[in-house]
Scaffold this motif. Structure first.
Motif, PDB file in Angstrom:
ATOM      1  N   ILE A  77      36.171 -13.118   2.016  1.00  0.00           N
ATOM      2  CA  ILE A  77      37.301 -12.999   1.098  1.00  0.00           C
ATOM      3  C   ILE A  77      36.759 -12.445  -0.222  1.00  0.00           C
ATOM      4  O   ILE A  77      36.030 -13.132  -0.938  1.00  0.00           O
ATOM      5  CB  ILE A  77      37.969 -14.361   0.862  1.00  0.00           C
ATOM      6  CG1 ILE A  77      38.516 -14.916   2.173  1.00  0.00           C
ATOM      7  CG2 ILE A  77      39.078 -14.241  -0.168  1.00  0.00           C
ATOM      8  CD1 ILE A  77      39.060 -16.321   2.069  1.00  0.00           C
ATOM      9  N   PHE A  79      36.698 -11.110  -4.076  1.00  0.00           N
ATOM     10  CA  PHE A  79      37.325 -11.067  -5.389  1.00  0.00           C
ATOM     11  C   PHE A  79      36.592 -10.025  -6.213  1.00  0.00           C
ATOM     12  O   PHE A  79      35.356  -9.995  -6.232  1.00  0.00           O
ATOM     13  CB  PHE A  79      37.253 -12.427  -6.084  1.00  0.00           C
ATOM     14  CG  PHE A  79      38.156 -13.464  -5.497  1.00  0.00           C
ATOM     15  CD1 PHE A  79      39.521 -13.436  -5.756  1.00  0.00           C
ATOM     16  CD2 PHE A  79      37.660 -14.464  -4.677  1.00  0.00           C
ATOM     17  CE1 PHE A  79      40.371 -14.387  -5.209  1.00  0.00           C
ATOM     18  CE2 PHE A  79      38.499 -15.423  -4.129  1.00  0.00           C
ATOM     19  CZ  PHE A  79      39.856 -15.382  -4.395  1.00  0.00           C
ATOM     20  N   GLY A 127      45.054 -14.637  -8.282  1.00  0.00           N
ATOM     21  CA  GLY A 127      44.530 -14.216  -6.991  1.00  0.00           C
ATOM     22  C   GLY A 127      44.969 -12.820  -6.597  1.00  0.00           C
ATOM     23  O   GLY A 127      44.175 -12.030  -6.085  1.00  0.00           O
ATOM     24  N   THR A 131      42.070 -10.116  -5.922  1.00  0.00           N
ATOM     25  CA  THR A 131      41.698  -9.877  -4.533  1.00  0.00           C
ATOM     26  C   THR A 131      41.471  -8.394  -4.252  1.00  0.00           C
ATOM     27  O   THR A 131      42.117  -7.530  -4.837  1.00  0.00           O
ATOM     28  CB  THR A 131      42.770 -10.430  -3.582  1.00  0.00           C
ATOM     29  OG1 THR A 131      42.294 -10.328  -2.241  1.00  0.00           O
ATOM     30  CG2 THR A 131      44.068  -9.650  -3.694  1.00  0.00           C
ATOM     31  N   ASP A 133      41.459  -7.484  -0.924  1.00  0.00           N
ATOM     32  CA  ASP A 133      41.823  -7.502   0.488  1.00  0.00           C
ATOM     33  C   ASP A 133      43.350  -7.498   0.576  1.00  0.00           C
ATOM     34  O   ASP A 133      44.015  -8.322  -0.057  1.00  0.00           O
ATOM     35  CB  ASP A 133      41.250  -8.757   1.157  1.00  0.00           C
ATOM     36  CG  ASP A 133      41.533  -8.814   2.644  1.00  0.00           C
ATOM     37  OD1 ASP A 133      40.621  -8.497   3.431  1.00  0.00           O
ATOM     38  OD2 ASP A 133      42.655  -9.184   3.020  1.00  0.00           O
ATOM     39  N   ASN A 136      44.923 -10.748   1.920  1.00  0.00           N
ATOM     40  CA  ASN A 136      44.861 -11.808   0.907  1.00  0.00           C
ATOM     41  C   ASN A 136      45.824 -11.534  -0.244  1.00  0.00           C
ATOM     42  O   ASN A 136      46.305 -12.475  -0.885  1.00  0.00           O
ATOM     43  CB  ASN A 136      43.438 -11.961   0.383  1.00  0.00           C
ATOM     44  CG  ASN A 136      42.510 -12.551   1.431  1.00  0.00           C
ATOM     45  OD1 ASN A 136      42.927 -13.353   2.261  1.00  0.00           O
ATOM     46  ND2 ASN A 136      41.254 -12.136   1.416  1.00  0.00           N
ATOM     47  N   LEU A 137      46.116 -10.263  -0.493  1.00  0.00           N
ATOM     48  CA  LEU A 137      47.147  -9.948  -1.485  1.00  0.00           C
ATOM     49  C   LEU A 137      48.487 -10.530  -1.037  1.00  0.00           C
ATOM     50  O   LEU A 137      49.227 -11.105  -1.848  1.00  0.00           O
ATOM     51  CB  LEU A 137      47.257  -8.429  -1.659  1.00  0.00           C
ATOM     52  CG  LEU A 137      48.378  -7.938  -2.576  1.00  0.00           C
ATOM     53  CD1 LEU A 137      48.217  -8.476  -3.992  1.00  0.00           C
ATOM     54  CD2 LEU A 137      48.432  -6.409  -2.596  1.00  0.00           C
ATOM     55  N   PHE A 140      48.422 -14.308  -1.670  1.00  0.00           N
ATOM     56  CA  PHE A 140      48.587 -14.689  -3.072  1.00  0.00           C
ATOM     57  C   PHE A 140      49.987 -14.351  -3.595  1.00  0.00           C
ATOM     58  O   PHE A 140      50.497 -15.044  -4.476  1.00  0.00           O
ATOM     59  CB  PHE A 140      47.504 -14.029  -3.927  1.00  0.00           C
ATOM     60  CG  PHE A 140      46.149 -14.661  -3.768  1.00  0.00           C
ATOM     61  CD1 PHE A 140      45.961 -15.993  -4.089  1.00  0.00           C
ATOM     62  CD2 PHE A 140      45.079 -13.931  -3.279  1.00  0.00           C
ATOM     63  CE1 PHE A 140      44.713 -16.594  -3.927  1.00  0.00           C
ATOM     64  CE2 PHE A 140      43.834 -14.515  -3.117  1.00  0.00           C
ATOM     65  CZ  PHE A 140      43.644 -15.857  -3.433  1.00  0.00           C
ATOM     66  N   ASN A 197      40.357  -4.659   4.184  1.00  0.00           N
ATOM     67  CA  ASN A 197      39.557  -4.672   2.959  1.00  0.00           C
ATOM     68  C   ASN A 197      39.763  -3.352   2.237  1.00  0.00           C
ATOM     69  O   ASN A 197      39.569  -2.278   2.804  1.00  0.00           O
ATOM     70  CB  ASN A 197      38.078  -4.877   3.297  1.00  0.00           C
ATOM     71  CG  ASN A 197      37.203  -5.003   2.061  1.00  0.00           C
ATOM     72  OD1 ASN A 197      37.100  -4.088   1.264  1.00  0.00           O
ATOM     73  ND2 ASN A 197      36.569  -6.155   1.932  1.00  0.00           N
TER      74      ASN A 197
END
Length: 549
Positions: A77, A79, A127, A131, A133, A136-137, A140, A197
Motif C-alpha cells: 500500500i 503513500f 488518505g 495514496t 494506488d 486504495n483511492l 479512502f 498502482n
C-alpha cells in the motif's frame, strides 16, 4: 530529516485522526473534551502538512513515498507526497480547523459523534491525497463518504424534513453511483494492465487504448464527484440541505479531492496526452457557463453559492485541460484560492442564517448596518471570487487567462471573462438583497428579527436557530408569514446593534484575510504552485519514489 524518514511519517497523517476518533467514541458525550482534542489533532496535522510544504520548497520539488508494511513496490500500500500533495494537505487542514470552529459557534457540533465523524472524514481526505494506488483511492473515498452521511444527517435542517430527506437521498445516491462507476474503471484497469498502482500505470494510456478507456471511466466518475457538466445538478440540490457549517466543510473537501485525483491520474497515467485535452476544454468551459447561469435564478444564498461552486470548478479543471506549465500552475493556484474563498462565503452568509433564521434573498436587508464585520468578510470573499484585484481570485484568473491565451484557447478566454462578469453580478445580488437594501424584515426595519416557528429546533428554515434570538425582542405582535416563518415585531430600541458574536464571525473573517494574503503574496504561492506543476509535467521523481522499495 531524510526523504526516507519523512516518507515513513506519511501514514501517520492517515492513522492519527482515525485513532483519535476511536478514542473519542469511547470517552462518551464529553463535548468540551471532544472539541479540544479535535482542534489539537487538526492543528498537529496542519503543522505536519506545512512542514511538508517547506521540505519540498527547500528541495525545489521532488517526492517522498513509503510502502506500508514494507511489501515489495507495486504490491504494498503506497503513500506518496510531492508539493501538490503538501499544498492540498495544508489548505484542507486550514479549512477543516476553521470549519470546526464555525460548527462549534453555530451549535452544529452539539453531538457526541460530531468530532469522531470529522476525524474519520479527515482520515479519508488525507488518505485520498496521499495514496498512490487507484484501488486504495476508492477505499479512502469511501472512508470520506461514510462519516459525511452521518454529518449530513446530524446537522440537517430538522424543521424542513422534506428538504433534509431529499438532499440526503440525492447526496447518498449520487456518491454511491460514482463509487460504483469508479470501481468499474479500476476493475478495467486491473484487467488490462495487471496493476492499479499509479506508478506502474505511468504513461500506459498513451500507448494502450484499453488502458486509456479504463482510465477515462474512472476519470468520468471523479468528474461526477467534482460536479462537472452535464452531471452537475446534484451538488446545488444536496449541499444546501444540511447546516451552513457542514456545507462549508464539504465545499472544500469532497469536490476538491476529486479534482486533485483528476490532475494526478491524467498527469501520471496519461502523461498529459494532448489528444484528449480538447474534450476537457469544452466540458470545463460549459461547466463555467452553465454553473453561473444556474445561480442567476436562485433565491437563497447557499443555492446561489453552490451553483457558483460548480462554475468555479470549470476554471480549476481548465488548468489540467491546458496541461502547460502556466496552465497547471494557474489551475493549482486557483484550486487553493477557491477552497478558501468559497468556504468564507458559506460561513459569512451562514452566520447570518444562524442568527437571523433565513438565507432567502430579500427576506432580510440592511445587515451591513448591524453586522459590519460579516459584511466586510463577505465583500472581500465575493470580490475575490469574481476576480477583482488585489485579492487572490484576480491573480488566479489572470494567470489562467494568460495560460489559455498561450495555449491558443481563445474561446475559453472569452468564456472566463463573461462568467467573471456574471459572477460579480450574482455576488452583488446577495450583497444588495441581504447586506444593503432593506428587506421584508431584519435589523434595518422596525420588525426586527425573522425567526422560525419551531423555536425548539436548532435548525430552522435554511439555518440554525438560537434561543437567544427569541429573548432579544419584546413582542408587540406576532404575524405569521408562512408555515416555516414568523416575524416577531419589536421596538427598534430593543434590537441590539450586533447579534453575530465574535466566535461566529471569526471563521469567515479569518478565511477572508487569507484570501487577501494569497492575493498580496501571490508571487510566493505561485512559486509553490509552479513547483507542484513541474511535478505533474515531469512525473519521473514521483514514479521513482513510489516504485522504490
Amino acid at each position: 530529516m531524510t526523504s526516507e524518514m519523512i516518507g515513513a511519517l506519511l501514514p501517520l497523517l492517515v492513522g492519527l485522526p482515525l485513532l483519535v476518533a476511536g478514542l473519542l467514541v469511547m470517552t462518551g458525550p464529553r463535548l468540551r473534551l471532544h472539541a479540544v482534542v479535535n482542534f489539537a489533532t487538526m492543528l498537529t496535522m496542519l503543522g505536519a502538512a506545512c512542514g511538508l510544504v517547506y521540505y519540498f520548497w527547500a528541495h525545489d520539488g521532488g517526492a517522498v513515498a513509503h510502502q506500508v508494511g514494507h511489501w515489495p513496490a507495486g504490491i504494498a500500500i503506497p503513500f506518496a507526497a510531492d508539493m501538490f500533495t503538501a499544498l492540498m494537505l495544508s489548505v484542507t487542514m486550514i479549512l477543516t480547523v476553521v470549519s470546526i470552529w464555525f460548527a462549534q459557534a453555530s451549535r452544529a457540533a452539539n453531538s457526541r459523534y460530531f468530532a469522531p465523524l470529522v476525524l474519520i472524514l479527515t482520515t479519508g481526505v488525507n488518505g485520498a491525497l496521499l495514496t498512490a494506488d487507484l484501488f486504495n483511492l476508492f477505499v479512502f473515498l469511501e472512508v470520506m463518504l461514510l462519516p459525511s452521511y452521518g454529518l449530513y444527517v446530524l446537522s440537517a435542517n430538522r424543521n424542513l424534513p422534506l428538504r433534509r430527506v431529499h438532499g440526503a437521498r440525492l447526496y447518498v445516491t449520487m456518491n454511491l453511483f460514482t463509487s460504483t462507476l469508479y470501481m468499474i474503471g479500476v476493475g478495467f484497469l486491473y484487467g488490462t494492465a495487471g496493476s492499479v498502482n499509479i506508478a506502474v500505470l505511468a504513461n500506459q494510456a498513451q500507448t494502450d487504448p484499453t488502458v486509456a478507456f479504463a482510465g477515462a471511466v474512472s476519470i468520468f466518475a471523479l468528474a461526477i464527484k467534482a460536479s462537472v457538466v452535464p452531471v452537475h445538478g446534484w451538488l446545488a440540490r444536496a449541499y444546501p440541505g444540511t447546516s451552513p457549517a457542514i456545507t462549508a466543510l464539504f465545499s472544500g473537501l469532497h469536490t476538491k479531492v476529486a479534482i486533485y485525483a483528476i490532475y494526478r491520474i491524467y498527469a501520471v497515467v496519461y502523461n498529459g496526452d494532448t489528444r484528449f485535452l480538447w474534450i476537457g476544454v469544452v466540458l470545463f468551459s460549459l461547466t463555467m457557463l452553465i454553473g453561473v447561469f444556474g445561480a442567476v435564478g436562485e433565491k437563497t444564498t447557499r443555492t446561489i453559492l453552490a451553483f457558483h461552486m460548480v462554475s468555479q470548478i470549470g476554471y480549476i479543471l481548465l488548468g489540467v485541460a491546458l496541461f502547460t506549465e502556466l496552465g497547471l500552475t494557474a489551475g493549482i493556484f486557483y484550486l487553493l484560492h477557491h477552497m478558501i474563498v468559497k468556504a468564507s462565503l458559506f460561513m459569512s452568509t451562514g452566520a447570518v442564517e444562524v442568527r437571523y433564521g433565513t438565507g432567502v434573498i430579500g427576506a432580510l436587508g440592511g445587515i451591513s448596518r448591524t453586522e459590519p464585520v460579516i459584511a466586510v468578510a463577505f465583500m472581500i470573499a465575493a470580490l475575490s471570487l469574481a476576480g477583482i484585484p488585489p485579492f487572490s481570485g484576480f491573480a488566479a484568473k489572470f494567470m489562467l487567462i494568460v495560460g489559455a491565451v498561450e495555449a491558443g484557447e481563445i474561446a475559453a478566454v472569452v468564456v472566463m471573462l463573461f462568467v467573471s462578469l456574471i459572477t460579480l453580478l450574482s455576488m452583488l445580488k446577495i450583497w444588495t438583497g441581504m447586506f444593503w437594501e432593506k428587506g421584508s424584515g431584519g435589523p434595518a426595519t422596525k420588525t426586527g428579527t425573522i425567526i422560525t416557528s419551531a423555536t425548539r429546533d436548532p435548525y430552522a428554515h435554511e439555518a440554525s436557530y438560537t434561543p437567544e434570538l427569541a429573548t432579544e425582542a419584546t413582542h408587540s405582535q406576532v404575524t405569521t408569514l408562512t408555515g416555516a416563518q414568523t416575524i416577531l415585531e419589536s421596538d427598534e430600541s430593543t434590537v441590539p446593534r450586533r447579534r453575530i458574536n465574535f466566535a461566529l464571525a471569526a471563521p469567515s473573517v479569518i478565511l477572508a484575510a487569507i484570501t487577501v494574503a494569497f492575493g498580496l503574496g501571490a508571487q510566493f504561492l505561485l512559486a509553490l504552485s509552479g513547483i507542484a506543476a513541474d511535478g505533474l509535467l515531469d512525473t519521473t521523481q514521483y514514479v521513482q519514489a513510489v516504485l522504490t522499495p
